[in-house]
Scaffold this motif. Structure first.
Motif, mmCIF file in Angstrom:
data_model
loop_
_atom_site.group_PDB
_atom_site.id
_atom_site.type_symbol
_atom_site.label_atom_id
_atom_site.label_comp_id
_atom_site.label_asym_id
_atom_site.label_seq_id
_atom_site.Cartn_x
_atom_site.Cartn_y
_atom_site.Cartn_z
ATOM 1 N N ASP A 211 -13.287 7.251 90.347
ATOM 2 C CA ASP A 211 -13.719 8.353 91.082
ATOM 3 C C ASP A 211 -15.200 8.558 90.964
ATOM 4 N N SER A 212 -15.555 8.168 92.337
ATOM 5 C CA SER A 212 -17.097 7.896 92.376
ATOM 6 C C SER A 212 -17.868 9.394 92.233
ATOM 7 N N ARG A 213 -17.361 10.564 92.170
ATOM 8 C CA ARG A 213 -17.999 11.640 92.063
ATOM 9 C C ARG A 213 -17.656 12.253 90.756
ATOM 10 N N GLN A 214 -16.446 11.865 89.989
ATOM 11 C CA GLN A 214 -16.142 12.745 88.945
ATOM 12 C C GLN A 214 -17.037 12.095 87.655
ATOM 13 N N LEU B 19 -13.229 1.563 97.046
ATOM 14 C CA LEU B 19 -14.148 0.602 96.797
ATOM 15 C C LEU B 19 -14.408 0.165 95.414
ATOM 16 N N TYR B 20 -14.339 1.100 94.434
ATOM 17 C CA TYR B 20 -14.300 0.975 93.045
ATOM 18 C C TYR B 20 -12.919 -0.026 92.633
ATOM 19 N N VAL B 21 -11.935 0.473 93.052
ATOM 20 C CA VAL B 21 -10.667 -0.109 92.641
ATOM 21 C C VAL B 21 -10.461 -1.617 93.122
ATOM 22 N N GLU B 22 -10.980 -1.715 94.588
ATOM 23 C CA GLU B 22 -10.949 -3.267 94.907
ATOM 24 C C GLU B 22 -12.071 -4.027 94.304
ATOM 25 N N SER B 23 -13.094 -3.297 93.865
ATOM 26 C CA SER B 23 -14.351 -4.293 93.384
ATOM 27 C C SER B 23 -13.876 -4.749 92.012
ATOM 28 N N VAL B 24 -13.190 -3.940 91.341
ATOM 29 C CA VAL B 24 -12.490 -4.467 90.007
ATOM 30 C C VAL B 24 -11.290 -5.451 90.106
ATOM 31 N N LEU B 25 -10.592 -5.361 91.293
ATOM 32 C CA LEU B 25 -9.488 -6.320 91.330
ATOM 33 C C LEU B 25 -9.952 -7.628 91.790
ATOM 34 N N LYS B 26 -11.203 -7.511 92.671
ATOM 35 C CA LYS B 26 -11.874 -8.762 93.072
ATOM 36 C C LYS B 26 -12.646 -9.437 91.920
ATOM 37 N N GLY B 27 -12.939 -8.810 90.907
ATOM 38 C CA GLY B 27 -13.854 -9.527 89.697
ATOM 39 C C GLY B 27 -15.208 -9.465 89.995
ATOM 40 N N LEU B 28 -15.660 -8.533 90.825
ATOM 41 C CA LEU B 28 -17.220 -8.530 91.235
ATOM 42 C C LEU B 28 -17.908 -8.369 90.259
ATOM 43 N N MET C 76 -22.511 -6.059 109.032
ATOM 44 C CA MET C 76 -23.231 -6.624 107.954
ATOM 45 C C MET C 76 -21.952 -7.211 106.917
ATOM 46 N N LYS C 77 -22.167 -8.530 106.277
ATOM 47 C CA LYS C 77 -21.103 -9.119 105.699
ATOM 48 C C LYS C 77 -21.068 -8.210 104.461
ATOM 49 N N THR C 78 -19.990 -7.379 104.142
ATOM 50 C CA THR C 78 -19.892 -6.222 103.270
ATOM 51 C C THR C 78 -18.432 -5.813 102.903
ATOM 52 N N LEU C 79 -18.545 -5.563 101.620
ATOM 53 C CA LEU C 79 -17.214 -4.820 101.054
ATOM 54 C C LEU C 79 -17.175 -3.374 101.503
ATOM 55 N N HIS C 80 -18.213 -2.668 101.719
ATOM 56 C CA HIS C 80 -18.229 -1.271 102.100
ATOM 57 C C HIS C 80 -17.514 -1.019 103.414
ATOM 58 N N ASN C 81 -16.848 0.132 103.718
ATOM 59 C CA ASN C 81 -16.529 0.744 104.988
ATOM 60 C C ASN C 81 -16.603 1.829 104.934
ATOM 61 N N VAL C 82 -16.300 2.736 105.771
ATOM 62 C CA VAL C 82 -16.883 4.129 105.972
ATOM 63 C C VAL C 82 -15.965 5.000 105.015
ATOM 64 N N THR C 83 -15.161 4.510 104.024
ATOM 65 C CA THR C 83 -14.157 5.500 103.190
ATOM 66 C C THR C 83 -15.148 6.219 102.442
ATOM 67 N N ASP C 84 -16.227 5.524 101.654
ATOM 68 C CA ASP C 84 -17.106 6.143 100.660
ATOM 69 C C ASP C 84 -18.307 6.489 101.064
ATOM 70 N N VAL C 85 -18.406 6.323 102.492
ATOM 71 C CA VAL C 85 -19.842 6.416 103.318
ATOM 72 C C VAL C 85 -19.708 7.733 104.137
ATOM 73 N N ASP C 86 -19.705 8.754 103.394
ATOM 74 C CA ASP C 86 -19.582 9.857 104.495
ATOM 75 C C ASP C 86 -20.710 10.753 104.707
ATOM 76 N N THR C 87 -22.021 10.254 104.165
ATOM 77 C CA THR C 87 -23.486 10.803 104.495
ATOM 78 C C THR C 87 -24.220 9.777 104.802
ATOM 79 N N THR D 256 -6.428 3.999 105.048
ATOM 80 C CA THR D 256 -6.687 2.784 105.875
ATOM 81 C C THR D 256 -7.241 1.741 104.889
ATOM 82 N N TRP D 257 -8.224 2.192 103.942
ATOM 83 C CA TRP D 257 -8.788 1.343 102.902
ATOM 84 C C TRP D 257 -7.570 0.728 101.995
ATOM 85 N N PHE D 258 -6.442 1.391 101.600
ATOM 86 C CA PHE D 258 -5.485 0.941 100.705
ATOM 87 C C PHE D 258 -4.690 -0.241 101.608
#
Length: 301
Positions: free
Chosen positions: A35-38, A102-111, A141-152, A269-271
């Motif tokens: 959890d990116s805020r906890q 973003l955190y979950v998928e990054s771990v699964l991708k082995g980043l 951009m070539k990126t893993l990010h999408n709008v899920t965790d980008v709300d500001t 949408t992310w899942f």
């Protein structure tokens, strides 16, 4: 040989923590929060930490940073690996639990991400752009990010900053190439839209009654700039705007409720995107009893 990583994920208000705790107790596991805020101390009601739910089950990566800090994906991946190694060294299983896709998928991708420094010139050039404009730039951009965790806007600028750095530093980009895990089991807490909306609304009003406004007021009084709290989005954004006079209480509550519903929709949408990108999720109903949920999860792992 290490045992498969277990992931429990799902949208906000689906009851992930309770399920992870029940499973952890059954199989002798410890939990790592995704959890990116906890991660922030003093941000409890607004992030839904619900620490009492963990009971005697150890949980990692909660309350590891001061409020006002800007924790990032690089730091999460570093801290996840450290916590995972520590847990496994003691013969325990690892459950990664949280809804930050973003955190979950990054771990699964082995980043394995290199640290990206701030780019003041780029930040100045992006100042004044709307969140929609920044999100549109990010989507190109070539990126893993999408709008899920980008709300500001600030979060979107940081995401653009990271991708710009990779474009200018190919070696760093190569370090970030994924090495997907082949032995992870991902379990999603499946909740229908109407039940999710009802639980979000009930939880919001419960947390307001429990003192969430006072929590944010205390953070502001402790010297954390309003802009830093707004950066965290959702509860901290709307409550800060209310406490600084930019919104009435009714506007704050109504706007926040809508924003959380929209956030949950973006999570789903992310899942779905994760599944399309090759990370299957085994969905189990949110209203199963704890014993039934745990039994079904144990079959999967």
């Amino acid at each position: 040989m290490s045992k498969p990583l277990i992931v429990i994920t799902g949208p906000t208000a689906s009851g992930k923590t309770r399920r992870a705790v029940s499973l952890a107790r059954a199989i002798g596991a410890e939990i790592i929060s995704a959890d990116s805020r906890q991660v922030y101390r003093g941000m409890d009601l607004g992030t839904g930490k619900d620490m009492e739910e963990y009971g005697d089950i150890p949980v990692h990566l909660i309350d590891i940073c001061p409020a006002g800090y800007k924790y990032n994906l690089y730091e999460f991946l570093r801290d996840f690996e450290t916590a995972k190694a520590d847990i496994e060294s003691r013969g325990k299983r690892v459950i990664l639990c949280g809804g930050t896709g973003l955190y979950v998928e990054s771990v699964l991708k082995g980043l394995r991400l290199p640290e990206v420094p701030e780019n003041p010139e780029l930040r100045r050039s992006l100042e004044g752009k709307s969140l929609d404009e920044l999100t549109s730039m990010l989507s190109e951009m070539k990126t893993l990010h999408n709008v899920t965790d980008v709300d500001t806007a600030k979060r979107a600028i940081r995401a653009i900053e990271i991708q710009t750095y990779y474009a200018a530093h190919p070696d760093a980009a190569r370090q970030a190439e994924p090495h997907p895990l082949t032995d992870a089991v991902v379990i999603g807490v499946d909740i229908d839209r109407e039940s999710r909306r009802r639980r979000i609304t009930e939880r919001l009003h419960s947390r307001l009654e429990a003192g969430m406004i006072d929590e944010v007021r205390h953070l502001l009084q402790s010297g954390i700039p309003a802009a830093d709290l707004i950066y965290y989005g959702l509860e901290y954004k709307f409550l800060t705007l209310y406490l600084t006079g930019a919104l009435t209480r009714d506007e704050m509550v109504g706007g926040l409720e809508i924003a959380i519903h929209q956030f949950a929709k973006r999570q789903m949408t992310w899942f779905r995107g994760m599944e399309h990108r090759g990370f299957p999720i085994h969905w189990l109903a949110y209203d199963l009893t704890d014993d039934r949920f745990t039994a079904e999860a144990m079959k999967l792992i």
